[in-house]
Design an enzyme around this catalytic site. Sequence first.
Site, short mmCIF file in Angstrom:
data_model
loop_
_atom_site.label_atom_id
_atom_site.label_comp_id
_atom_site.label_asym_id
_atom_site.label_seq_id
_atom_site.Cartn_x
_atom_site.Cartn_y
_atom_site.Cartn_z
N ASP A 16 0.82 -1.22 0.00
CA ASP A 16 0.00 0.00 0.00
C ASP A 16 0.85 1.27 0.00
OD1 ASP A 16 -2.42 -1.61 0.40
OD2 ASP A 16 -1.68 -1.86 2.44
N HIS A 67 -4.21 -1.38 -6.18
CA HIS A 67 -3.54 -0.15 -6.58
C HIS A 67 -4.59 0.92 -6.83
CE1 HIS A 67 0.30 -2.35 -8.15
NE2 HIS A 67 0.11 -2.47 -6.86
#
Length: 416
Positions: A14, A42
Amino acid sequence: MSKADIVVGIQWGDEGKGKIVDKLCENYDYVCRSAGGHNAGHTIWVDGIRYALHLMPSGVLNKQCINVIGNGVVVNPDVLISEMAQFENLEGRLFISDRAHLNLNHHALIDQARERLKGDKAIGTTGKGIGPSYEDKISRNGHRVGELLEPEKLCENLMKDFELKKTYFDVLGIAMPSYDEILKDLKRFKEVLAPYITDTTRMLWKALDEDKKVLLEGAQGSMLDIDHGTYPYVTSSTTISAGALSGLGLNPKEIGKVIGIVKAYTTRVGNGAFPSEDLGEDGEKIGLIGKEIGVSTGRKRRCGWFDAVAVRYTARLNGLDTLSLMKLDVLDGFESVKICKAYEYKGQEIDYVPCDLENAKPIYEVMEGWDKVAGIRDYDLLPENAKKYIKRLEELSGVKVGYISTSPEREDTIIL
């Protein structure tokens, strides 16, 4: 012959890889995913529109890019088809390795059932069945994307697999799917995906031979690597730069530069060691400002300060040439910011990552905060304290910062 560059996350995932790949891919002909599955998420913002990708390479938003899903990825056909529906004219711009393994519904059911049975000792997986998919692959019981081209044969083989696993399914409380249900799905998958399935390794060899520019997009983060992460609280694939090679069929001589993606602070989803986690008001504030909610899971991310020890470790693992510092703007307005510069471990101060990281405690360096960097696109316009923070991160990690993100938007990126 050209060389492929790699973008790799160097924390617990992340980090913002999607944004930087989206920014960089205007300079590349190919963008390629090499590992993981739809457990990786994403997020890309373009002109105020949010795109959440799980399997599709981040180059899909640039129409000149060819996007490749490599052999190291585990592909859930339903998820991929759903993502593909967001975009037009993908033929000729998207290719899926015929050697990539399939992630199917029963994998997720196994994953979720096992997590329930583990109770408070659960790993904290995404529940997407990624681990069980890789288990089938490693035990040589998996099925590959190329098999979708013969759905009847694949269906028969899956039914044989299910029969062998019947006792296991019964223990976990999983109902065996019917032949007709499976075949119906497989035929649908073939109808949509067949034009995109090919030998992507040969495609990339040809591209490099023709001096095309190729970017390899990592999934998740290096601290989740199956070998080098915080085991057993890790993912099931190789998430460091070396994994991008086997996950796409390239060799070490075909690699150019390696770009490490790192947040200006640290986050983690799920259980496992996290020395610099802040359980107080600052951690809560970081999560709120940074909108730290998992793209794939919807779970709140655990938040804390920049861990320079972990970053130095993963920088060496990946052979980094440069850092891309993401979400610097999230720290706007903090009176002071912390950097974990070392650990207290078994009564000693150490500067490395031990295999039992859960026994390490952070040793912090405190620096003065700054007012605002949000939206700034020129390094010279950054507040002095922000520049000092960046410089200190470079010193502690041993890697120069080449990119700085000051908002979720594509253009709010400083290139040094």
